[in-house]
Design a protein around this motif. Structure first.
Motif, PDB file in Angstrom:
ATOM      1  N   PRO A 196      -6.872  16.149  -4.653  1.00  0.00           N
ATOM      2  CA  PRO A 196      -7.715  15.380  -3.739  1.00  0.00           C
ATOM      3  C   PRO A 196      -9.183  15.343  -4.167  1.00  0.00           C
ATOM      4  O   PRO A 196      -9.860  14.339  -3.951  1.00  0.00           O
ATOM      5  N   THR A 197      -9.668  16.377  -4.802  1.00  0.00           N
ATOM      6  CA  THR A 197     -11.066  16.367  -5.244  1.00  0.00           C
ATOM      7  C   THR A 197     -11.247  15.501  -6.486  1.00  0.00           C
ATOM      8  O   THR A 197     -12.272  14.843  -6.642  1.00  0.00           O
ATOM      9  N   ALA A 198     -10.259  15.459  -7.359  1.00  0.00           N
ATOM     10  CA  ALA A 198     -10.381  14.686  -8.600  1.00  0.00           C
ATOM     11  C   ALA A 198     -10.389  13.184  -8.330  1.00  0.00           C
ATOM     12  O   ALA A 198     -11.167  12.459  -8.937  1.00  0.00           O
ATOM     13  N   VAL A 199      -9.534  12.713  -7.414  1.00  0.00           N
ATOM     14  CA  VAL A 199      -9.443  11.268  -7.185  1.00  0.00           C
ATOM     15  C   VAL A 199     -10.648  10.719  -6.428  1.00  0.00           C
ATOM     16  O   VAL A 199     -10.806   9.505  -6.327  1.00  0.00           O
ATOM     17  N   GLN A 200     -11.498  11.591  -5.921  1.00  0.00           N
ATOM     18  CA  GLN A 200     -12.688  11.124  -5.206  1.00  0.00           C
ATOM     19  C   GLN A 200     -13.857  10.851  -6.141  1.00  0.00           C
ATOM     20  O   GLN A 200     -14.866  10.299  -5.729  1.00  0.00           O
TER      21      GLN A 200
ATOM     22  N   VAL B 273       4.986   5.058  -8.967  1.00  0.00           N
ATOM     23  CA  VAL B 273       3.608   5.140  -8.460  1.00  0.00           C
ATOM     24  C   VAL B 273       3.490   6.297  -7.472  1.00  0.00           C
ATOM     25  O   VAL B 273       2.544   7.098  -7.544  1.00  0.00           O
ATOM     26  N   LEU B 274       4.447   6.410  -6.546  1.00  0.00           N
ATOM     27  CA  LEU B 274       4.406   7.500  -5.564  1.00  0.00           C
ATOM     28  C   LEU B 274       4.442   8.870  -6.238  1.00  0.00           C
ATOM     29  O   LEU B 274       3.689   9.782  -5.866  1.00  0.00           O
ATOM     30  N   LEU B 275       5.304   9.022  -7.228  1.00  0.00           N
ATOM     31  CA  LEU B 275       5.392  10.298  -7.928  1.00  0.00           C
ATOM     32  C   LEU B 275       4.082  10.630  -8.645  1.00  0.00           C
ATOM     33  O   LEU B 275       3.611  11.772  -8.622  1.00  0.00           O
ATOM     34  N   GLU B 276       3.476   9.644  -9.272  1.00  0.00           N
ATOM     35  CA  GLU B 276       2.213   9.869  -9.978  1.00  0.00           C
ATOM     36  C   GLU B 276       1.081  10.162  -9.003  1.00  0.00           C
ATOM     37  O   GLU B 276       0.264  11.051  -9.237  1.00  0.00           O
ATOM     38  N   LEU B 277       1.018   9.441  -7.913  1.00  0.00           N
ATOM     39  CA  LEU B 277      -0.036   9.681  -6.925  1.00  0.00           C
ATOM     40  C   LEU B 277       0.071  11.064  -6.308  1.00  0.00           C
ATOM     41  O   LEU B 277      -0.938  11.727  -6.064  1.00  0.00           O
TER      42      LEU B 277
ATOM     43  N   PRO C 234       0.816  -1.227   0.000  1.00  0.00           N
ATOM     44  CA  PRO C 234       0.000   0.000   0.000  1.00  0.00           C
ATOM     45  C   PRO C 234       0.849   1.277   0.000  1.00  0.00           C
ATOM     46  O   PRO C 234       1.988   1.287   0.465  1.00  0.00           O
ATOM     47  N   PHE C 235       0.255   2.329  -0.514  1.00  0.00           N
ATOM     48  CA  PHE C 235       0.903   3.640  -0.609  1.00  0.00           C
ATOM     49  C   PHE C 235       0.130   4.636   0.243  1.00  0.00           C
ATOM     50  O   PHE C 235      -1.103   4.616   0.271  1.00  0.00           O
ATOM     51  N   THR C 236       0.853   5.541   0.880  1.00  0.00           N
ATOM     52  CA  THR C 236       0.247   6.663   1.599  1.00  0.00           C
ATOM     53  C   THR C 236       0.957   7.922   1.129  1.00  0.00           C
ATOM     54  O   THR C 236       2.180   8.033   1.249  1.00  0.00           O
ATOM     55  N   VAL C 237       0.200   8.846   0.555  1.00  0.00           N
ATOM     56  CA  VAL C 237       0.788  10.100   0.054  1.00  0.00           C
ATOM     57  C   VAL C 237      -0.068  11.280   0.507  1.00  0.00           C
ATOM     58  O   VAL C 237      -1.257  11.133   0.793  1.00  0.00           O
ATOM     59  N   THR C 238       0.555  12.426   0.531  1.00  0.00           N
ATOM     60  CA  THR C 238      -0.154  13.664   0.835  1.00  0.00           C
ATOM     61  C   THR C 238      -0.547  14.314  -0.475  1.00  0.00           C
ATOM     62  O   THR C 238       0.297  14.516  -1.365  1.00  0.00           O
ATOM     63  N   LEU C 239      -1.831  14.636  -0.604  1.00  0.00           N
ATOM     64  CA  LEU C 239      -2.333  15.330  -1.790  1.00  0.00           C
ATOM     65  C   LEU C 239      -2.574  16.779  -1.406  1.00  0.00           C
ATOM     66  O   LEU C 239      -3.298  17.075  -0.457  1.00  0.00           O
ATOM     67  N   ARG C 240      -1.981  17.676  -2.143  1.00  0.00           N
ATOM     68  CA  ARG C 240      -2.118  19.103  -1.835  1.00  0.00           C
ATOM     69  C   ARG C 240      -3.031  19.760  -2.855  1.00  0.00           C
ATOM     70  O   ARG C 240      -2.930  19.524  -4.051  1.00  0.00           O
ATOM     71  N   ASP C 241      -3.901  20.582  -2.334  1.00  0.00           N
ATOM     72  CA  ASP C 241      -4.785  21.396  -3.160  1.00  0.00           C
ATOM     73  C   ASP C 241      -4.471  22.849  -2.829  1.00  0.00           C
ATOM     74  O   ASP C 241      -3.646  23.132  -1.957  1.00  0.00           O
ATOM     75  N   ASN C 242      -5.114  23.785  -3.468  1.00  0.00           N
ATOM     76  CA  ASN C 242      -4.839  25.203  -3.225  1.00  0.00           C
ATOM     77  C   ASN C 242      -4.995  25.583  -1.754  1.00  0.00           C
ATOM     78  O   ASN C 242      -4.193  26.344  -1.218  1.00  0.00           O
ATOM     79  N   ASP C 243      -6.019  25.087  -1.109  1.00  0.00           N
ATOM     80  CA  ASP C 243      -6.295  25.523   0.250  1.00  0.00           C
ATOM     81  C   ASP C 243      -6.226  24.414   1.293  1.00  0.00           C
ATOM     82  O   ASP C 243      -6.472  24.659   2.468  1.00  0.00           O
ATOM     83  N   SER C 244      -5.900  23.208   0.905  1.00  0.00           N
ATOM     84  CA  SER C 244      -5.876  22.121   1.889  1.00  0.00           C
ATOM     85  C   SER C 244      -4.922  21.017   1.456  1.00  0.00           C
ATOM     86  O   SER C 244      -4.431  21.003   0.331  1.00  0.00           O
TER      87      SER C 244
END
Length: 149
Positions: A105-109, A96-100, A54-64
């Motif tokens: 965060p809104t798109a992958v949901q 995979v980590l680089l791509e993820l 499994p992978f755990t990554v931080t997804l950054r958006d403009n405000d979160s």
């Protein structure tokens, strides 16, 4: 008279023989070049899956920023692809980590976002791993766990 009786016996024997031969051939199906027996079905090879840790990554958006936890299993086309991925697993995980980490965060949901992510992961992972001349053939990218928090 004897010739007549012998002639009748020969005609009767020939008739009985011809009739027996006809019925014998009619009851046994003829096998020739045009008629073939049904072939036994050739068993298809089973799917080849390559599970990734499994992978755990931080997804950054403009405000979160959000955390993405995802488990991935790759379906590959052949045994050579499975072996290649095993040999180059550190590079596979890095790609995979680089791509993820580039995902929103809104798109992958959304279902569309996840579908696009599977396509981009397959494309990134099929690029050859140097010095190999060709990359693995990936049939599908499957999510076995997917959590955005």
């Amino acid at each position: 008279m004897i010739k007549t009786i012998v002639g009748i016996i020969l005609i009767a024997a020939a008739s009985i023989g011809a009739t027996a031969l006809y019925f014998l051939q009619a009851s046994v199906p003829a096998v020739n070049a045009e008629t073939t027996l049904p072939a036994k079905p050739v068993p298809l090879p089973g799917p080849i899956f390559v599970p990734l840790e499994p992978f755990t990554v931080t997804l950054r958006d403009n405000d979160s920023s959000r955390i993405l936890y995802v488990a991935i299993t790759l379906r590959v086309a052949d045994e050579d692809s499975r072996k290649l991925l095993g040999v180059y697993m550190p590079e596979v995980r890095n790609r995979v980590l680089l791509e993820l980490s580039t995902q929103s965060p809104t798109a992958v949901q959304t279902p569309e976002g996840r579908t696009q992510l599977t396509k981009s992961l397959a494309k990134v992972l099929e690029v050859p791993y140097l010095p190999q001349p060709k990359g693995p053939r990936i049939s599908n990218v499957l999510f076995t766990a997917f959590v955005v928090q």
